[in-house]
Design an enzyme around this catalytic site. Structure first.
Site, PDB file in Angstrom:
ATOM      1  N   HIS A 190      -8.812 -10.604  -1.022  1.00 35.95           N
ATOM      2  CA  HIS A 190      -9.160  -9.180  -1.078  1.00 35.95           C
ATOM      3  C   HIS A 190      -7.948  -8.253  -1.233  1.00 35.95           C
ATOM      4  CE1 HIS A 190      -8.149  -9.483   3.249  1.00 35.95           C
ATOM      5  NE2 HIS A 190      -7.871  -8.199   3.176  1.00 35.95           N
TER       6      HIS A 190
HETATM    7  C1  UD1 Z   1      -8.555  -2.866   4.459  1.00 33.31           C
HETATM    8  C2  UD1 Z   1      -7.115  -2.866   4.930  1.00 33.31           C
HETATM    9  C3  UD1 Z   1      -6.535  -4.263   4.805  1.00 33.31           C
HETATM   10  C4  UD1 Z   1      -7.391  -5.288   5.533  1.00 33.31           C
HETATM   11  C5  UD1 Z   1      -8.841  -5.171   5.065  1.00 33.31           C
HETATM   12  C6  UD1 Z   1      -9.676  -6.061   5.939  1.00 33.31           C
HETATM   13  C7  UD1 Z   1      -5.856  -0.788   4.537  1.00 33.31           C
HETATM   14  C8  UD1 Z   1      -4.804  -0.162   3.710  1.00 33.31           C
HETATM   15  N1  UD1 Z   1      -6.296  -1.992   4.103  1.00 33.31           N
HETATM   16  O1  UD1 Z   1      -8.560  -3.199   3.083  1.00 33.31           O
HETATM   17  O2  UD1 Z   1      -5.249  -4.292   5.380  1.00 33.31           O
HETATM   18  O3  UD1 Z   1      -6.919  -6.565   5.250  1.00 33.31           O
HETATM   19  O4  UD1 Z   1      -9.294  -3.816   5.217  1.00 33.31           O
HETATM   20  O5  UD1 Z   1     -10.899  -6.391   5.393  1.00 33.31           O
HETATM   21  O6  UD1 Z   1      -6.251  -0.229   5.525  1.00 33.31           O
HETATM   22  N2  UD1 Z   1     -15.915  -1.121   0.960  1.00 33.31           N
HETATM   23  C9  UD1 Z   1     -17.273  -1.236   1.052  1.00 33.31           C
HETATM   24  N3  UD1 Z   1     -17.815  -1.304   2.304  1.00 33.31           N
HETATM   25  C10 UD1 Z   1     -17.100  -1.234   3.446  1.00 33.31           C
HETATM   26  C11 UD1 Z   1     -15.707  -1.102   3.339  1.00 33.31           C
HETATM   27  C12 UD1 Z   1     -15.128  -1.048   2.086  1.00 33.31           C
HETATM   28  O7  UD1 Z   1     -17.976  -1.301   0.056  1.00 33.31           O
HETATM   29  O8  UD1 Z   1     -17.676  -1.305   4.546  1.00 33.31           O
HETATM   30  C13 UD1 Z   1     -15.307  -1.099  -0.394  1.00 33.31           C
HETATM   31  C14 UD1 Z   1     -15.125   0.305  -0.963  1.00 33.31           C
HETATM   32  O9  UD1 Z   1     -15.332   0.238  -2.349  1.00 33.31           O
HETATM   33  C15 UD1 Z   1     -13.658   0.582  -0.679  1.00 33.31           C
HETATM   34  C16 UD1 Z   1     -13.030  -0.804  -0.809  1.00 33.31           C
HETATM   35  O10 UD1 Z   1     -14.013  -1.704  -0.326  1.00 33.31           O
HETATM   36  O11 UD1 Z   1     -13.104   1.518  -1.571  1.00 33.31           O
HETATM   37  C17 UD1 Z   1     -11.735  -0.961  -0.021  1.00 33.31           C
HETATM   38  O12 UD1 Z   1     -11.899  -0.599   1.359  1.00 33.31           O
HETATM   39  P1  UD1 Z   1     -10.644  -0.103   2.226  1.00 33.31           P
HETATM   40  O13 UD1 Z   1     -11.018   0.016   3.649  1.00 33.31           O
HETATM   41  O14 UD1 Z   1     -10.012   1.084   1.571  1.00 33.31           O
HETATM   42  O15 UD1 Z   1      -9.602  -1.267   2.031  1.00 33.31           O
HETATM   43  P2  UD1 Z   1      -9.787  -2.839   2.170  1.00 33.31           P
HETATM   44  O16 UD1 Z   1      -9.508  -3.467   0.850  1.00 33.31           O
HETATM   45  O17 UD1 Z   1     -11.084  -3.126   2.841  1.00 33.31           O
HETATM   46  N1  UDP Z   2     -13.840 -12.916   8.470  1.00 40.10           N
HETATM   47  C1  UDP Z   2     -15.210 -12.936   8.678  1.00 40.10           C
HETATM   48  N2  UDP Z   2     -16.035 -13.011   7.595  1.00 40.10           N
HETATM   49  C2  UDP Z   2     -15.573 -13.094   6.318  1.00 40.10           C
HETATM   50  C3  UDP Z   2     -14.159 -13.085   6.113  1.00 40.10           C
HETATM   51  C4  UDP Z   2     -13.327 -12.983   7.207  1.00 40.10           C
HETATM   52  O1  UDP Z   2     -15.668 -12.881   9.817  1.00 40.10           O
HETATM   53  O2  UDP Z   2     -16.369 -13.187   5.378  1.00 40.10           O
HETATM   54  C5  UDP Z   2     -12.952 -12.779   9.647  1.00 40.10           C
HETATM   55  C6  UDP Z   2     -11.869 -13.829   9.783  1.00 40.10           C
HETATM   56  O3  UDP Z   2     -12.328 -14.950  10.479  1.00 40.10           O
HETATM   57  C7  UDP Z   2     -10.810 -13.073  10.573  1.00 40.10           C
HETATM   58  C8  UDP Z   2     -10.941 -11.666  10.050  1.00 40.10           C
HETATM   59  O4  UDP Z   2     -12.245 -11.562   9.503  1.00 40.10           O
HETATM   60  O5  UDP Z   2     -11.122 -13.094  11.954  1.00 40.10           O
HETATM   61  C9  UDP Z   2      -9.887 -11.388   9.015  1.00 40.10           C
HETATM   62  O6  UDP Z   2     -10.133 -10.181   8.392  1.00 40.10           O
HETATM   63  P1  UDP Z   2      -9.660  -9.830   6.911  1.00 40.10           P
HETATM   64  O7  UDP Z   2      -9.325 -11.062   6.156  1.00 40.10           O
HETATM   65  O8  UDP Z   2     -10.676  -8.913   6.360  1.00 40.10           O
HETATM   66  O9  UDP Z   2      -8.359  -8.921   7.192  1.00 40.10           O
HETATM   67  P2  UDP Z   2      -6.799  -9.239   7.361  1.00 40.10           P
HETATM   68  O10 UDP Z   2      -6.645 -10.170   8.497  1.00 40.10           O
HETATM   69  O11 UDP Z   2      -6.310  -9.761   6.063  1.00 40.10           O
HETATM   70  O12 UDP Z   2      -6.211  -7.901   7.622  1.00 40.10           O
END
Ligand code: UD1
Ligand code: UDP
Length: 372
Positions: A209
């Site tokens: 992601h």
């Molecule tokens: C964010 C964090 C990242 C973390 C990840 C965990 C930042 C800069 N990034 O990235 O460090 O690893 O979360 O999963 O804070 N969206 C949905 N539904 C949701 C949330 C997001 O559809 O509930 C979609 C939207 O199109 C949004 C995109 O995902 O624009 C990105 O979401 P965002 O929270 O900005 O960043 P992540 O890539 O999720």
């Molecule tokens: N995770 C989950 N479901 C998923 C993918 C990840 O429950 O489909 C959990 C995973 O086990 C871990 C956490 O989400 O506990 C990690 O989050 P993510 O990879 O979104 O963020 P990051 O750690 O990269 O910031």
């Protein structure tokens, strides 16, 4: 009662906060946590399901920020968290933030400017890659936090090098592993591999992601190709983060992946379902931070689709290998895993399921609250 504002925004925050709140209940029951959800993640599969499965209480306040560009999202959290702090008759004794997402930095900044001390859990991690949005969040949060709770020794070393005072730094271990230890039995009981029609130990679990992988069209195309190549050797389960699904659909790759033999494309999984699959996988391919740590403790080989990591202990002591965007190397290492030649790794010190109570004791002492 001493109140502590505890901030969550995105998926990995929920896992860490569940462990920390549990630690506070056990080791610092004199503190009264107030749970603040910024709303950075909001889909049922990215938020509410984690609250239910991890036993998190309903948030005391929900800031409802949703998705936006970095500046807009960070700004919205900053403004709304500040407004909430100002609206309270009595300010919390401190703001606790976890991890490295935009909500982490925004709430730390709002808090410190109002004179409310900031505690950062998972402090000091550095990828030394300033193109990562999370690296900027980590650097800035640690620069203004008053208590820095580190998960691994590299975090302590980085904070020292950056000149943070020794008195503010504590190595408490990894709360994410507390959550894992607490839920592993329930996760295994779900028999997730069978639910996907898979043999335990005979499939790959894949997550991706990070913007560096999914926001670059050429990289995304290459990833779709290497995914199909791995799926020809072993079934692959890919729970797709919403960012990833959106990018794959925009690039016209989603339907191709849906038709790829051996590839199970799913929506994001709940914590228990994911952990259940992770614990029985032959190997994990990921660019997640937390998953590099979980696989190290589970002893599952982890190939990380990044050229750096802020969690070096998972490479030095654990089961993690950085493969960057070298897909030939990835395929070679898949071969080594299947041949039983991949490194075994060991569990890092203080990743023992008791980091939450250790963090709680440090927080209590920092706030000047006597032991119970
Ligand atoms: C964010 C964090 C990242 C973390 C990840 C965990 C930042 C800069 N990034 O990235 O460090 O690893 O979360 O999963 O804070 N969206 C949905 N539904 C949701 C949330 C997001 O559809 O509930 C979609 C939207 O199109 C949004 C995109 O995902 O624009 C990105 O979401 P965002 O929270 O900005 O960043 P992540 O890539 O999720
Ligand atoms: N995770 C989950 N479901 C998923 C993918 C990840 O429950 O489909 C959990 C995973 O086990 C871990 C956490 O989400 O506990 C990690 O989050 P993510 O990879 O979104 O963020 P990051 O750690 O990269 O910031």
């Amino acid at each position: 009662m001493t109140t502590l504002a505890c901030v969550v925004g995105a998926r990995p925050n929920f896992v860490k906060m569940a462990a920390l709140l549990d630690g506070l209940r056990r080791a610092a029951p004199q503190l009264s946590p107030l749970l603040v959800h910024t709303g950075q993640h909001y889909d049922e599969a990215m938020s509410a399901r984690f609250f239910a499965q991890l036993g998190l209480p309903a948030p005391d306040v929900h800031l409802g920020v949703g998705s936006a560009s970095h500046g807009a999202q960070t700004g919205r959290v900053l403004e709304r968290y500040e407004a909430w702090l100002l609206s309270r008759r009595r300010r919390p004794a401190a703001t606790l933030v976890v991890g490295d997402v935009n909500s982490t930095l925004a709430c730390a900044l709002a808090s410190v400017k109002l004179g409310v001390p900031v505690i950062h859990l998972e402090a000091g991690l550095r990828s030394f890659d300033r193109t990562m949005p999370e690296e900027i969040n980590r650097l800035l949060t640690d620069a203004i936090a008053d208590l820095l709770l580190a998960s691994e020794p590299s975090g302590v070393a980085n904070l020292r090098r950056e000149g943070r005072p020794e008195s503010a730094i504590r190595l408490v271990g990894n709360v994410m592993i507390d959550a894992l230890e607490a839920q592993l039995e329930a996760a295994r009981a779900l028999a997730q591999p069978r639910a996907f029609g898979l043999e335990p130990g005979a499939y790959v679990l894949w997550t991706v992601h990070r913007p560096a992988n999914v926001d670059r069209p050429a990289r995304l195309v290459a990833l779709a190709e290497v995914l199909a190549a791995v799926a020809r050797r072993l079934p692959v389960v890919l729970p797709a983060h919403p960012r990833t699904e959106k990018r794959l659909r925009d690039a016209g790759l989603w339907s191709r992946l849906e038709r790829t033999a051996g590839l199970h494309l799913t929506p994001p999984l709940g914590y228990l379902e994911f952990l259940g699959l992770e614990a029985e996988a032959a190997l994990v391919v990921t660019d997640s931070g937390g998953i590099q740590e979980e696989t190290t403790v589970l002893g599952i080989p982890c190939l990380t689709l990044r050229s750096n990591t802020e969690r070096p202990i998972t490479v030095e002591e654990g089961t993690n290998t950085l493969v960057g965007d070298d897909d030939a190397r990835l395929l070679e290492l898949v071969g080594e895993v299947l041949a039983g030649r991949y490194k075994k790794g060991r569990r890092p010190q203080l990743w023992d399921g008791r980091a939450g109570p250790r963090a709680a004791r440090e927080i209590r002492a920092f706030l000047g609250v006597p032991p119970a």
